[in-house]
Design a protein around this motif. Sequence first.
Motif, PDB file in Angstrom:
ATOM      1  N   ALA A   1       0.878  -1.170   0.000  1.00 58.28           N
ATOM      2  CA  ALA A   1       0.000   0.000   0.000  1.00 58.28           C
ATOM      3  C   ALA A   1       0.913   1.217   0.000  1.00 58.28           C
ATOM      4  O   ALA A   1       1.555   1.521   1.003  1.00 58.28           O
ATOM      5  CB  ALA A   1      -0.914  -0.008   1.218  1.00 58.28           C
ATOM      6  N   ALA A   2       0.991   1.882  -1.139  1.00 62.44           N
ATOM      7  CA  ALA A   2       1.979   2.943  -1.332  1.00 62.44           C
ATOM      8  C   ALA A   2       1.316   4.312  -1.354  1.00 62.44           C
ATOM      9  O   ALA A   2       0.331   4.533  -2.073  1.00 62.44           O
ATOM     10  CB  ALA A   2       2.725   2.714  -2.645  1.00 62.44           C
ATOM     11  N   ALA A   3       1.856   5.254  -0.579  1.00 62.89           N
ATOM     12  CA  ALA A   3       1.309   6.607  -0.519  1.00 62.89           C
ATOM     13  C   ALA A   3       1.496   7.323  -1.847  1.00 62.89           C
ATOM     14  O   ALA A   3       2.515   7.179  -2.530  1.00 62.89           O
ATOM     15  CB  ALA A   3       1.991   7.391   0.593  1.00 62.89           C
TER      16      ALA A   3
ATOM     17  N   THR B   1      -3.452  -6.929   2.542  1.00 59.47           N
ATOM     18  CA  THR B   1      -2.975  -5.563   2.357  1.00 59.47           C
ATOM     19  C   THR B   1      -4.177  -4.687   2.072  1.00 59.47           C
ATOM     20  O   THR B   1      -4.975  -4.988   1.173  1.00 59.47           O
ATOM     21  CB  THR B   1      -1.969  -5.468   1.203  1.00 59.47           C
ATOM     22  OG1 THR B   1      -0.894  -6.388   1.437  1.00 59.47           O
ATOM     23  CG2 THR B   1      -1.396  -4.065   1.099  1.00 59.47           C
ATOM     24  N   LEU B   2      -4.328  -3.611   2.839  1.00 60.40           N
ATOM     25  CA  LEU B   2      -5.494  -2.742   2.766  1.00 60.40           C
ATOM     26  C   LEU B   2      -5.031  -1.317   2.508  1.00 60.40           C
ATOM     27  O   LEU B   2      -4.169  -0.800   3.221  1.00 60.40           O
ATOM     28  CB  LEU B   2      -6.288  -2.826   4.075  1.00 60.40           C
ATOM     29  CG  LEU B   2      -7.544  -1.978   4.214  1.00 60.40           C
ATOM     30  CD1 LEU B   2      -8.595  -2.372   3.185  1.00 60.40           C
ATOM     31  CD2 LEU B   2      -8.106  -2.121   5.638  1.00 60.40           C
ATOM     32  N   ALA B   3      -5.610  -0.680   1.481  1.00 58.94           N
ATOM     33  CA  ALA B   3      -5.247   0.688   1.117  1.00 58.94           C
ATOM     34  C   ALA B   3      -6.506   1.519   1.013  1.00 58.94           C
ATOM     35  O   ALA B   3      -7.376   1.239   0.182  1.00 58.94           O
ATOM     36  CB  ALA B   3      -4.498   0.695  -0.219  1.00 58.94           C
ATOM     37  N   GLY B   4      -6.630   2.561   1.848  1.00 62.66           N
ATOM     38  CA  GLY B   4      -7.811   3.416   1.844  1.00 62.66           C
ATOM     39  C   GLY B   4      -7.663   4.610   0.921  1.00 62.66           C
ATOM     40  O   GLY B   4      -6.933   4.566  -0.079  1.00 62.66           O
TER      41      GLY B   4
ATOM     42  N   THR C   1      -0.917  -3.690   6.470  1.00 62.93           N
ATOM     43  CA  THR C   1      -0.932  -5.131   6.222  1.00 62.93           C
ATOM     44  C   THR C   1      -1.420  -5.803   7.503  1.00 62.93           C
ATOM     45  O   THR C   1      -1.162  -5.327   8.615  1.00 62.93           O
ATOM     46  CB  THR C   1       0.444  -5.692   5.826  1.00 62.93           C
ATOM     47  OG1 THR C   1       1.389  -5.421   6.855  1.00 62.93           O
ATOM     48  CG2 THR C   1       0.920  -5.096   4.519  1.00 62.93           C
ATOM     49  N   ILE C   2      -2.152  -6.888   7.314  1.00 63.22           N
ATOM     50  CA  ILE C   2      -2.731  -7.636   8.429  1.00 63.22           C
ATOM     51  C   ILE C   2      -2.285  -9.083   8.309  1.00 63.22           C
ATOM     52  O   ILE C   2      -2.600  -9.752   7.331  1.00 63.22           O
ATOM     53  CB  ILE C   2      -4.279  -7.566   8.403  1.00 63.22           C
ATOM     54  CG1 ILE C   2      -4.760  -6.129   8.241  1.00 63.22           C
ATOM     55  CG2 ILE C   2      -4.864  -8.203   9.654  1.00 63.22           C
ATOM     56  CD1 ILE C   2      -6.223  -6.020   7.849  1.00 63.22           C
ATOM     57  N   GLU C   3      -1.538  -9.542   9.284  1.00 63.22           N
ATOM     58  CA  GLU C   3      -1.114 -10.946   9.327  1.00 63.22           C
ATOM     59  C   GLU C   3      -2.063 -11.713  10.240  1.00 63.22           C
ATOM     60  O   GLU C   3      -2.131 -11.449  11.434  1.00 63.22           O
ATOM     61  CB  GLU C   3       0.316 -11.055   9.865  1.00 63.22           C
ATOM     62  CG  GLU C   3       1.362 -10.355   9.013  1.00 63.22           C
ATOM     63  CD  GLU C   3       2.754 -10.450   9.595  1.00 63.22           C
ATOM     64  OE1 GLU C   3       3.720 -10.085   8.901  1.00 63.22           O
ATOM     65  OE2 GLU C   3       2.893 -10.895  10.758  1.00 63.22           O
ATOM     66  N   LYS C   4      -2.791 -12.653   9.654  1.00 66.02           N
ATOM     67  CA  LYS C   4      -3.772 -13.421  10.418  1.00 66.02           C
ATOM     68  C   LYS C   4      -3.314 -14.882  10.494  1.00 66.02           C
ATOM     69  O   LYS C   4      -3.131 -15.541   9.466  1.00 66.02           O
ATOM     70  CB  LYS C   4      -5.155 -13.354   9.758  1.00 66.02           C
ATOM     71  CG  LYS C   4      -5.780 -11.966   9.817  1.00 66.02           C
ATOM     72  CD  LYS C   4      -7.124 -11.921   9.096  1.00 66.02           C
ATOM     73  CE  LYS C   4      -8.221 -12.660   9.830  1.00 66.02           C
ATOM     74  NZ  LYS C   4      -8.659 -11.948  11.063  1.00 66.02           N
TER      75      LYS C   4
ATOM     76  N   GLN D   1       2.223  -1.291   9.677  1.00 63.76           N
ATOM     77  CA  GLN D   1       2.123  -0.067   8.877  1.00 63.76           C
ATOM     78  C   GLN D   1       3.461   0.470   8.419  1.00 63.76           C
ATOM     79  O   GLN D   1       3.503   1.291   7.510  1.00 63.76           O
ATOM     80  CB  GLN D   1       1.395   1.025   9.670  1.00 63.76           C
ATOM     81  CG  GLN D   1      -0.123   0.940   9.583  1.00 63.76           C
ATOM     82  CD  GLN D   1      -0.801   2.208  10.051  1.00 63.76           C
ATOM     83  OE1 GLN D   1      -0.797   2.520  11.222  1.00 63.76           O
ATOM     84  NE2 GLN D   1      -1.396   2.944   9.113  1.00 63.76           N
ATOM     85  N   GLU D   2       4.541   0.023   8.966  1.00 64.13           N
ATOM     86  CA  GLU D   2       5.841   0.609   8.663  1.00 64.13           C
ATOM     87  C   GLU D   2       6.829  -0.435   8.154  1.00 64.13           C
ATOM     88  O   GLU D   2       7.569  -1.023   8.926  1.00 64.13           O
ATOM     89  CB  GLU D   2       6.404   1.313   9.911  1.00 64.13           C
ATOM     90  CG  GLU D   2       5.552   2.460  10.414  1.00 64.13           C
ATOM     91  CD  GLU D   2       5.451   3.611   9.426  1.00 64.13           C
ATOM     92  OE1 GLU D   2       6.355   3.755   8.578  1.00 64.13           O
ATOM     93  OE2 GLU D   2       4.474   4.352   9.483  1.00 64.13           O
ATOM     94  N   PRO D   3       6.881  -0.659   6.854  1.00 62.79           N
ATOM     95  CA  PRO D   3       5.961  -0.184   5.816  1.00 62.79           C
ATOM     96  C   PRO D   3       4.858  -1.218   5.578  1.00 62.79           C
ATOM     97  O   PRO D   3       5.009  -2.382   5.954  1.00 62.79           O
ATOM     98  CB  PRO D   3       6.883  -0.088   4.595  1.00 62.79           C
ATOM     99  CG  PRO D   3       7.861  -1.207   4.791  1.00 62.79           C
ATOM    100  CD  PRO D   3       8.085  -1.309   6.280  1.00 62.79           C
ATOM    101  N   PRO D   4       3.739  -0.813   4.941  1.00 62.73           N
ATOM    102  CA  PRO D   4       2.650  -1.750   4.675  1.00 62.73           C
ATOM    103  C   PRO D   4       2.921  -2.571   3.410  1.00 62.73           C
ATOM    104  O   PRO D   4       2.340  -2.327   2.342  1.00 62.73           O
ATOM    105  CB  PRO D   4       1.447  -0.815   4.506  1.00 62.73           C
ATOM    106  CG  PRO D   4       2.033   0.449   3.985  1.00 62.73           C
ATOM    107  CD  PRO D   4       3.389   0.568   4.588  1.00 62.73           C
ATOM    108  N   ILE D   5       3.801  -3.530   3.539  1.00 60.12           N
ATOM    109  CA  ILE D   5       4.248  -4.364   2.415  1.00 60.12           C
ATOM    110  C   ILE D   5       4.174  -5.821   2.841  1.00 60.12           C
ATOM    111  O   ILE D   5       4.492  -6.155   3.989  1.00 60.12           O
ATOM    112  CB  ILE D   5       5.684  -3.986   1.994  1.00 60.12           C
ATOM    113  CG1 ILE D   5       5.719  -2.549   1.471  1.00 60.12           C
ATOM    114  CG2 ILE D   5       6.232  -4.938   0.935  1.00 60.12           C
ATOM    115  CD1 ILE D   5       7.105  -1.999   1.285  1.00 60.12           C
TER     116      ILE D   5
END
Length: 351
Positions: A99-101, A223-226, A234-237, A246-250
């Motif tokens: 998720a890239a700014a 990976t979620l990008a708003g 990123t969410i590791e489940k 979030q740092e970084p969302p990769i």
Amino acid sequence: MRLPSDPSRLPAIPVLDIGAGGAPALLAAAPERAARLLAMARRRYSAPVLRQADRLCARWLARCESPYAEELHAVAAAVGAPGALALNLSHQWACTSAAAADPDGGVTLLRTLDWEMPGLGADAVVARMTGPAGGILAVTWPGYAGVLTGLAPGRFAVALNQAPVSGPGLRPLRWLADRRAVWRSTAVPPDHLLRQVLETAPDATTALHRLRETPVSVPCILTLAGTDRAEAWTIEKDRTGARIRQEPPIAANHWRQDIPCHPRGRDSLGRWQAMAAAVEAGQRDFAWLRPPIVWSATRLAVEASALGGRLRVVGLDGDRAVTAPLDLTDAPADAEARVSPAPRSAVVSPQ
């Protein structure tokens, strides 16, 4: 890799308007593509193996909490050949996502999808769907009920990566233990959760909460990008819960930090590092599609921006493009879309 200099020489990715029709409508819109993928699966795995896999999937589906179980059975009945349930529930993908700014304050989801099955890139489609929360663009295949890569214009974009094999210990033994845990689970498949969240979540924050809190049958990395650069996660489940990064969302196909695991796909850490470098450099327009992010199993590349409702997709066979790049914009408050370079005939509404 380089995208084709003359995209008109390659087939367009169809955009299929299916509304709320789900997987059966998607299958009806492009049955020939589903038939090719099933034929490829039968050549790779054999019809008897797929038939047995379908039986096991039907037993598992009967007790899991999928909201789309009836759709899967309808697709299997319409196909009338082995493999429909097995491919829908295979969860065999390895991927790289970020998720890239953006300079305008938004966020773009960068994503490759990898699988060792040929044909997935050439026969991919984009499904234009509707849900209670608004419109959805799903990068998918005819007859597929879940969503692995999706864009909700004006809300968020999301992608699913395959989780690593758990560790420590010998990989084959850990793989068997993981499969047993999946068989015992009654939770929703993660790709079905993604579709449900795309259909119902009004914004990225709500999507994050639901993706984090809802148990899933198979460990996964999301990976979620708003629409705001702060909305990038990123969410590791896994079976212990969910970890937000979030740092970084990769994401690639290994757990971050020092959590023991056996990464999936080729050079997961190298793909993660290459994507991090591409994000740091602000690369777009598929300039980030380079080894090791791209490898022999890469089948799709996607760029998705929720702020502008823009979706870019190209089908791949390793480092070779097998479709023309699709550039599609669905403005959040506008049902009309602008498509390039796909011809008008590529936009299909099921009868």
